[in-house]
Design a protein around this motif. Structure first.
Motif, PDB file in Angstrom:
ATOM      1  N   LEU A 154     -13.966   1.975   9.000  1.00  0.00           N
ATOM      2  CA  LEU A 154     -13.002   2.639   9.886  1.00  0.00           C
ATOM      3  C   LEU A 154     -13.121   4.162   9.791  1.00  0.00           C
ATOM      4  O   LEU A 154     -12.961   4.861  10.783  1.00  0.00           O
ATOM      5  N   LYS A 155     -13.390   4.647   8.583  1.00  0.00           N
ATOM      6  CA  LYS A 155     -13.490   6.097   8.376  1.00  0.00           C
ATOM      7  C   LYS A 155     -14.818   6.660   8.875  1.00  0.00           C
ATOM      8  O   LYS A 155     -14.868   7.794   9.321  1.00  0.00           O
ATOM      9  N   SER A 190      -5.013   0.051   4.094  1.00  0.00           N
ATOM     10  CA  SER A 190      -4.767   0.459   2.703  1.00  0.00           C
ATOM     11  C   SER A 190      -3.563  -0.293   2.129  1.00  0.00           C
ATOM     12  O   SER A 190      -3.550  -0.638   0.946  1.00  0.00           O
ATOM     13  N   SER A 191      -2.579  -0.599   2.954  1.00  0.00           N
ATOM     14  CA  SER A 191      -1.427  -1.386   2.491  1.00  0.00           C
ATOM     15  C   SER A 191      -1.847  -2.809   2.124  1.00  0.00           C
ATOM     16  O   SER A 191      -1.403  -3.356   1.108  1.00  0.00           O
ATOM     17  N   ILE A 192      -2.720  -3.395   2.937  1.00  0.00           N
ATOM     18  CA  ILE A 192      -3.217  -4.737   2.642  1.00  0.00           C
ATOM     19  C   ILE A 192      -4.027  -4.706   1.344  1.00  0.00           C
ATOM     20  O   ILE A 192      -3.852  -5.548   0.467  1.00  0.00           O
ATOM     21  N   ILE A 229     -11.801  -2.630   1.138  1.00  0.00           N
ATOM     22  CA  ILE A 229     -12.464  -1.347   0.895  1.00  0.00           C
ATOM     23  C   ILE A 229     -13.594  -1.131   1.898  1.00  0.00           C
ATOM     24  O   ILE A 229     -13.721  -0.047   2.484  1.00  0.00           O
ATOM     25  N   ASN A 230     -14.403  -2.163   2.117  1.00  0.00           N
ATOM     26  CA  ASN A 230     -15.508  -2.045   3.066  1.00  0.00           C
ATOM     27  C   ASN A 230     -15.005  -1.776   4.484  1.00  0.00           C
ATOM     28  O   ASN A 230     -15.599  -0.991   5.225  1.00  0.00           O
ATOM     29  N   MET A 242     -11.037  -4.316  16.677  1.00  0.00           N
ATOM     30  CA  MET A 242     -12.033  -5.352  16.408  1.00  0.00           C
ATOM     31  C   MET A 242     -12.410  -5.363  14.918  1.00  0.00           C
ATOM     32  O   MET A 242     -12.547  -6.419  14.316  1.00  0.00           O
ATOM     33  N   GLU A 243     -12.536  -4.191  14.340  1.00  0.00           N
ATOM     34  CA  GLU A 243     -12.901  -4.081  12.922  1.00  0.00           C
ATOM     35  C   GLU A 243     -11.816  -4.699  12.037  1.00  0.00           C
ATOM     36  O   GLU A 243     -12.113  -5.377  11.051  1.00  0.00           O
ATOM     37  N   MET A 244     -10.557  -4.481  12.398  1.00  0.00           N
ATOM     38  CA  MET A 244      -9.444  -5.054  11.628  1.00  0.00           C
ATOM     39  C   MET A 244      -9.433  -6.582  11.762  1.00  0.00           C
ATOM     40  O   MET A 244      -9.203  -7.287  10.781  1.00  0.00           O
TER      41      MET A 244
END
Length: 138
Positions: free
Chosen positions: A116-117, A51-53, A110-111, A125-127
């Motif tokens: 992640l949620k 969210s910071s990014i 956003i995606n 890995m998702e990051m």
């Protein structure tokens, strides 16, 4: 609230997010991955980091829009209530992206946040995947 976020991640992380976006703008893949891994290691707060990014890209989008309307440094200093050198850095960073790129970067964030949620995939890995997607945006 912003105060809660500041308590969870020290202010240094704000600088790290800025640096991460800078590496993305300069296409420095290895440095960006190293910094992201360091951020995740320091604070296992994937949602807060993404969210910071995303917020940083949103701010750059807003700054880019104002720059295209001819706004100058003094406008940004008063609007964001930030020191001159910070506004200069943000303006410089915003100039490295097009509005289209920033829009796509926000969508990638956003995606990733949604994934992640809503899934049980490996968050690290998702990051990293999100980071690679940012480098593919032209």
């Amino acid at each position: 609230t912003k105060e809660d976020i500041d308590k969870l991640i020290p202010n240094k992380s704000e600088d790290d997010i800025f640096d991460l976006v800078e590496y993305i703008s300069l296409r420095k893949v290895e440095k960006a991955i190293d910094l992201l891994d360091e951020l995740l290691f320091k604070a296992d707060q994937h949602m807060l980091i993404i969210s910071s990014i995303g917020n940083h890209f949103k701010r750059l989008y807003e700054i880019k829009t104002y720059l295209l309307k001819g706004k100058k440094l003094e406008f940004f200093i008063s609007k964001y209530r930030l020191p001159q050198f910070v506004c200069e850095k943000l303006m410089n960073q915003a100039s490295k992206f097009s509005l289209k790129q920033l829009n796509q970067l926000i969508k990638v964030c956003i995606n990733t946040e949604i994934k992640l949620k809503s899934s049980t995939t490996d968050k690290q890995m998702e990051m990293e995947l999100m980071l690679f997607k940012t480098f593919m945006i032209k």
